[in-house]
Design a protein around this motif. Structure first.
Motif, PDB file in Angstrom:
ATOM      1  N   GLU A   1       0.812  -1.215   0.000  1.00 41.37           N
ATOM      2  CA  GLU A   1       0.000   0.000   0.000  1.00 41.37           C
ATOM      3  C   GLU A   1       0.850   1.272   0.000  1.00 41.37           C
ATOM      4  OE1 GLU A   1      -3.385   0.212  -0.174  1.00 41.37           O
ATOM      5  OE2 GLU A   1      -3.434  -1.957  -0.463  1.00 41.37           O
ATOM      6  N   LEU A   2       1.958   1.246   0.723  1.00 41.52           N
ATOM      7  CA  LEU A   2       2.758   2.466   0.900  1.00 41.52           C
ATOM      8  C   LEU A   2       4.087   2.425   0.157  1.00 41.52           C
ATOM      9  CD1 LEU A   2       2.270   3.087   4.742  1.00 41.52           C
ATOM     10  CD2 LEU A   2       0.855   3.896   2.841  1.00 41.52           C
ATOM     11  N   GLY A   3       4.461   1.238  -0.324  1.00 43.97           N
ATOM     12  CA  GLY A   3       5.797   1.121  -0.892  1.00 43.97           C
ATOM     13  C   GLY A   3       6.814   0.935   0.218  1.00 43.97           C
ATOM     14  N   GLU A   4       7.995   0.542  -0.131  1.00 40.70           N
ATOM     15  CA  GLU A   4       9.033   0.302   0.879  1.00 40.70           C
ATOM     16  C   GLU A   4       9.698   1.625   1.257  1.00 40.70           C
ATOM     17  OE1 GLU A   4      11.611  -2.950   0.027  1.00 40.70           O
ATOM     18  OE2 GLU A   4      10.016  -4.148  -0.862  1.00 40.70           O
ATOM     19  N   LEU A   5       8.929   2.439   1.986  1.00 33.40           N
ATOM     20  CA  LEU A   5       9.406   3.763   2.393  1.00 33.40           C
ATOM     21  C   LEU A   5      10.470   3.649   3.477  1.00 33.40           C
ATOM     22  CD1 LEU A   5       5.969   5.626   2.667  1.00 33.40           C
ATOM     23  CD2 LEU A   5       7.629   5.783   0.808  1.00 33.40           C
ATOM     24  N   PRO A   6      11.396   4.581   3.529  1.00 32.08           N
ATOM     25  CA  PRO A   6      12.363   4.615   4.628  1.00 32.08           C
ATOM     26  C   PRO A   6      11.624   4.766   5.963  1.00 32.08           C
ATOM     27  CG  PRO A   6      13.041   6.083   2.858  1.00 32.08           C
ATOM     28  CD  PRO A   6      11.649   5.644   2.536  1.00 32.08           C
ATOM     29  N   GLY A   7      12.015   3.967   6.932  1.00 38.97           N
ATOM     30  CA  GLY A   7      11.406   4.076   8.255  1.00 38.97           C
ATOM     31  C   GLY A   7      10.031   3.454   8.359  1.00 38.97           C
ATOM     32  N   LEU A   8       9.629   2.668   7.362  1.00 36.67           N
ATOM     33  CA  LEU A   8       8.277   2.090   7.388  1.00 36.67           C
ATOM     34  C   LEU A   8       8.054   1.249   8.643  1.00 36.67           C
ATOM     35  CD1 LEU A   8       5.610   1.669   5.772  1.00 36.67           C
ATOM     36  CD2 LEU A   8       6.652  -0.431   4.870  1.00 36.67           C
ATOM     37  N   LEU A   9       8.979   0.339   8.930  1.00 32.58           N
ATOM     38  CA  LEU A   9       8.805  -0.528  10.093  1.00 32.58           C
ATOM     39  C   LEU A   9       8.867   0.277  11.393  1.00 32.58           C
ATOM     40  CD1 LEU A   9      10.856  -3.726   9.161  1.00 32.58           C
ATOM     41  CD2 LEU A   9       8.459  -3.209   8.752  1.00 32.58           C
ATOM     42  N   ALA A  10       9.740   1.266  11.455  1.00 28.87           N
ATOM     43  CA  ALA A  10       9.878   2.067  12.666  1.00 28.87           C
ATOM     44  C   ALA A  10       8.619   2.874  12.960  1.00 28.87           C
ATOM     45  CB  ALA A  10      11.078   3.002  12.548  1.00 28.87           C
ATOM     46  N   CYS A  11       7.908   3.250  11.925  1.00 33.98           N
ATOM     47  CA  CYS A  11       6.694   4.048  12.104  1.00 33.98           C
ATOM     48  C   CYS A  11       5.456   3.206  12.374  1.00 33.98           C
ATOM     49  CB  CYS A  11       6.450   4.902  10.858  1.00 33.98           C
ATOM     50  SG  CYS A  11       7.676   6.195  10.587  1.00 33.98           S
ATOM     51  N   HIS A  12       5.489   1.929  11.978  1.00 32.67           N
ATOM     52  CA  HIS A  12       4.254   1.150  12.000  1.00 32.67           C
ATOM     53  C   HIS A  12       4.321  -0.142  12.802  1.00 32.67           C
ATOM     54  CE1 HIS A  12       2.047   3.594   9.023  1.00 32.67           C
ATOM     55  NE2 HIS A  12       3.245   3.811   8.493  1.00 32.67           N
ATOM     56  N   PHE A  13       5.454  -0.457  13.434  1.00 31.17           N
ATOM     57  CA  PHE A  13       5.546  -1.704  14.189  1.00 31.17           C
ATOM     58  C   PHE A  13       6.241  -1.494  15.527  1.00 31.17           C
ATOM     59  CE2 PHE A  13       4.907  -3.409   9.947  1.00 31.17           C
ATOM     60  CZ  PHE A  13       4.059  -4.477  10.175  1.00 31.17           C
ATOM     61  N   ILE A  14       5.624  -2.069  16.579  1.00 29.54           N
ATOM     62  CA  ILE A  14       6.215  -2.161  17.917  1.00 29.54           C
ATOM     63  C   ILE A  14       6.273  -3.641  18.261  1.00 29.54           C
ATOM     64  CG2 ILE A  14       5.818  -1.701  20.378  1.00 29.54           C
ATOM     65  CD1 ILE A  14       4.426   0.891  19.521  1.00 29.54           C
ATOM     66  N   GLY A  15       7.343  -4.065  18.914  1.00 31.70           N
ATOM     67  CA  GLY A  15       7.474  -5.450  19.340  1.00 31.70           C
ATOM     68  C   GLY A  15       7.495  -5.569  20.846  1.00 31.70           C
TER      69      GLY A  15
ATOM     70  N   ILE B   1      12.435  -4.882  13.834  1.00 29.44           N
ATOM     71  CA  ILE B   1      11.964  -3.933  14.849  1.00 29.44           C
ATOM     72  C   ILE B   1      13.177  -3.367  15.587  1.00 29.44           C
ATOM     73  CG2 ILE B   1      10.608  -3.654  16.956  1.00 29.44           C
ATOM     74  CD1 ILE B   1       8.768  -5.839  15.922  1.00 29.44           C
ATOM     75  N   ALA B   2      13.376  -2.089  15.458  1.00 25.74           N
ATOM     76  CA  ALA B   2      14.533  -1.423  16.050  1.00 25.74           C
ATOM     77  C   ALA B   2      14.406  -1.374  17.576  1.00 25.74           C
ATOM     78  CB  ALA B   2      14.647  -0.008  15.496  1.00 25.74           C
ATOM     79  N   PRO B   3      15.520  -1.286  18.297  1.00 27.18           N
ATOM     80  CA  PRO B   3      15.476  -1.244  19.770  1.00 27.18           C
ATOM     81  C   PRO B   3      14.549  -0.172  20.327  1.00 27.18           C
ATOM     82  CG  PRO B   3      17.728  -1.573  19.031  1.00 27.18           C
ATOM     83  CD  PRO B   3      16.906  -1.331  17.792  1.00 27.18           C
ATOM     84  N   ALA B   4      14.447   0.970  19.657  1.00 27.84           N
ATOM     85  CA  ALA B   4      13.578   2.045  20.153  1.00 27.84           C
ATOM     86  C   ALA B   4      12.106   1.638  20.173  1.00 27.84           C
ATOM     87  CB  ALA B   4      13.760   3.291  19.285  1.00 27.84           C
ATOM     88  N   ASN B   5      11.749   0.639  19.363  1.00 28.12           N
ATOM     89  CA  ASN B   5      10.355   0.185  19.282  1.00 28.12           C
ATOM     90  C   ASN B   5      10.146  -1.156  19.970  1.00 28.12           C
ATOM     91  OD1 ASN B   5      10.125   2.439  17.667  1.00 28.12           O
ATOM     92  ND2 ASN B   5       8.885   1.436  16.114  1.00 28.12           N
ATOM     93  N   GLN B   6      11.086  -1.553  20.807  1.00 24.91           N
ATOM     94  CA  GLN B   6      10.986  -2.829  21.507  1.00 24.91           C
ATOM     95  C   GLN B   6      10.628  -2.608  22.973  1.00 24.91           C
ATOM     96  OE1 GLN B   6      14.514  -5.226  21.079  1.00 24.91           O
ATOM     97  NE2 GLN B   6      14.573  -5.020  18.839  1.00 24.91           N
ATOM     98  N   LEU B   7       9.710  -3.440  23.446  1.00 25.59           N
ATOM     99  CA  LEU B   7       9.393  -3.499  24.869  1.00 25.59           C
ATOM    100  C   LEU B   7       9.724  -4.899  25.363  1.00 25.59           C
ATOM    101  CD1 LEU B   7       6.011  -1.563  24.829  1.00 25.59           C
ATOM    102  CD2 LEU B   7       8.114  -0.818  25.945  1.00 25.59           C
ATOM    103  N   ALA B   8      10.232  -4.984  26.595  1.00 27.79           N
ATOM    104  CA  ALA B   8      10.812  -6.235  27.084  1.00 27.79           C
ATOM    105  C   ALA B   8       9.862  -7.015  27.991  1.00 27.79           C
ATOM    106  CB  ALA B   8      12.110  -5.948  27.838  1.00 27.79           C
ATOM    107  N   LEU B   9       9.988  -8.334  27.894  1.00 29.42           N
ATOM    108  CA  LEU B   9       9.414  -9.276  28.850  1.00 29.42           C
ATOM    109  C   LEU B   9      10.562 -10.007  29.542  1.00 29.42           C
ATOM    110  CD1 LEU B   9       6.486 -10.911  26.845  1.00 29.42           C
ATOM    111  CD2 LEU B   9       6.311  -9.203  28.645  1.00 29.42           C
ATOM    112  N   TRP B  10      10.201 -10.831  30.516  1.00 24.01           N
ATOM    113  CA  TRP B  10      11.192 -11.613  31.237  1.00 24.01           C
ATOM    114  C   TRP B  10      10.751 -13.063  31.272  1.00 24.01           C
ATOM    115  CZ3 TRP B  10       8.991  -7.053  32.732  1.00 24.01           C
ATOM    116  CH2 TRP B  10       9.828  -5.930  32.746  1.00 24.01           C
TER     117      TRP B  10
END
Length: 549
Positions: free
Chosen positions: A231-245, A258-267
């Motif tokens: 839908e959007l094309g492979e834009l720069p930063g696509l995953l960083a703008c649209h995905f959190i893990g 998923i870049a570290p800035a968009n990661q939340l941790a479990l244990w």
């Protein structure tokens, strides 16, 4: 642990007591004791637990407490809250209770400040929630996020979905129009339907998986990623703008993109079905705000403290758990219905099905021996008013004994939160309350609750004597819901101690998924024949392959 639970003195005493009480009818027990409700209900905070409609008398609870003492419940509770490895098959602690500790409480495990780690993740959640709900988080083309899709399965789906649905009325006034959706099914039906109605420029995905290897979740995530790229094309930063893990596997999240800035941790000490209190609860916080999420945690923590500190005779989780033991093992009732009388709690039965049956659906005890007694009953349910038109016929006049939990808030629609008149909505809530009380009464008392019942034909008579408990909430709020969920978590633990099983692993879930790998290879043509396939599986595969040729 001994493998001879059924031969222990306290168990034998309960079996003898059950044999003596089995011929008593609940109608007779109520008629003989005008103060039955007064002696057989307990309160804690916003919850009232009425177990007067259970088939027990004044002798039952002391005998159940003897069994709990004989099984070392107090010692096991201390181990749970000390961070001991109460999950021996995986060598792990089970510290979901630590996820809801207040910030000022210390919690050190193996030299690590656990609560500091938890609070750090809560702060990261808070930052994300503020950005998304305020419109500061933007998609790759600059549009503010309007829709969030949580992609997960099991505990990464059922808990967040249940709480988000339950707290729809708890969103702050003049709130953000953010919409939260859930996709879990591996066949892609949910995610495909969702994507068809979403704007790719303004959609944020949360991929929730403790291991970040669950095939169901990763398949849905790949579909979502492919949709965005088309839908959007492979834009720069696509995953960083649209995905959190959200995961305990940071490297796998990185490999996925998923870049570290968009990661939340479990244990590792957080079990999936106990994880909604962690960053897995991000969809909840996005829906009701971080303040509401912290209230949810506070309610659960209050129940933790009640469970830890309150004598058993007034301890709601202990009572709920032991009464379940009484019904399952002494009265031989192996079915349990969860019946909320509030549409906001429609997902609660599904959540409790996993919590109870995945935890305690075991037939091998901690010593590795096959048990010779029943463990977890079959748990199911739905919204009570709908169930009345579905399976209540079986409850009232069927051949199977069933225990029930009725769950309802006493108050609702106190303010004009809806376009409809408050008086009309209050009238509907009163109707739900009346039906909840009437159904539990008829299930317990049978014909004794019906005027001139002896004049009715047999097919219109009611045997009654179906045990039930009622959990009455003052109101359904983040705090009361947190306390309610924690109540059931600790019920599960209490019962696991009595049954001498591990409630924190789920090996029964794993093998079928492993076997599916070979079946998938066969379906996709990577192998021609499924090794060791039985005749049924081979025949079904042949039919599937013939249809895809």
């Amino acid at each position: 642990m001994s493998s001879s639970l059924t031969h222990k003195p306290a168990w034998q005493a309960l079996m003898q007591h059950a044999a003596e009480l089995r011929s008593s009818h609940l109608a007779e027990l109520f008629a003989a004791d005008a103060g039955r409700f007064d002696s057989l209900h307990r309160t804690f905070g916003p919850l009232l637990f009425d177990f007067s409609k259970q088939r027990l008398d004044a002798r039952t609870l002391p005998l159940l407490f003897d069994l709990a003492a004989e099984q070392g419940l107090a010692e096991h509770m201390s181990e749970l809250f000390s961070g001991a490895a109460v999950n021996p098959s995986e060598g792990r602690a089970a510290m979901h209770w630590a996820l809801r500790l207040p910030a000022e409480h210390g919690c050190v495990l193996a030299g690590e400040d656990i609560n500091a780690q938890v609070q750090a993740q809560l702060q990261r959640m808070d930052d994300i929630v503020q950005k998304v709900r305020s419109g500061q988080w933007r998609g790759a083309t600059g549009e503010a996020i309007t829709d969030v899709v949580n992609i997960g399965v099991g505990g990464s789906d059922l808990g967040p979905l249940m709480v988000t649905e339950a707290l729809t009325d708890s969103r702050p006034a003049n709130d953000s129009p953010l919409r939260v959706h859930f996709a879990s099914t591996m066949d892609g039906s949910q995610v495909s339907q969702l994507l068809g109605g979403l704007n790719p420029h303004a959609t944020l995905f949360i991929i929730s998986s403790k291991s970040f290897s669950t095939i169901d979740t990763l398949s849905n995530a790949a579909t979502a990623r492919g949709w965005l790229e088309r839908e959007l094309g492979e834009l720069p930063g696509l995953l960083a703008c649209h995905f959190i893990g959200v995961s305990a596997a940071a490297e796998r999240m990185m490999e996925w993109g998923i870049a570290p800035a968009n990661q939340l941790a479990l244990w590792e000490w957080v079990g999936g079905r106990f994880s909604l209190w962690s960053a897995i609860g991000l969809p909840i916080a996005l829906s009701i705000g971080m303040a509401g999420f912290r209230e949810l945690l506070a309610g659960a923590h209050a129940m933790d403290e009640h469970f830890r500190q309150t004598p058993w005779a007034d301890n709601l989780p202990v009572l709920l758990g032991l009464i379940g033991i009484w019904n399952t093992n002494m009265l031989g009732i192996n079915a349990h219905a969860v019946l909320p009388y509030d549409g906001r709690l429609k997902e609660l039965p599904n959540y409790l099905e996993q919590l109870e049956m995945e935890s305690n659906g075991k037939s091998v005890n901690l010593a590795g021996d096959t048990v010779d007694y029943a463990t977890c009953p079959i748990v199911w349910g739905t919204i009570g008013p709908n169930a009345q038109h579905a399976f209540y016929q079986l409850l009232h006049q069927g051949t199977e004994p069933v225990t029930c939990d009725f769950i309802v808030p006493a108050r609702r629609y106190r303010e004009a939160q809806h376009s409809l008149a408050v008086a009309e909505l209050r009238a509907q809530h009163e109707l739900a309350l009346a039906n909840c009380l009437a159904q539990s009464r008829l299930l317990a008392l049978g014909d004794a609750a019906v005027e001139d019942a002896d004049t009715l034909p047999r097919n219109r008579r009611y045997r009654g004597n179906q045990p039930s408990s009622t959990l009455l909430l003052d109101e359904l709020t983040p705090y009361s819901l947190g306390a309610l969920i924690a109540l059931y978590e600790h019920k599960v633990f209490v019962q696991s101690v009595i049954w001498e099983i591990n409630p924190f692993d789920q090996w029964g879930v794993e093998m079928g998924k492993r076997i599916a790998v070979d079946a998938l290879a066969c379906i996709r043509g990577d192998i021609k024949r499924l090794p060791g396939a039985d005749a049924s599986t081979a025949g079904l595969l042949a039919r599937i392959m013939a249809g895809s040729a």
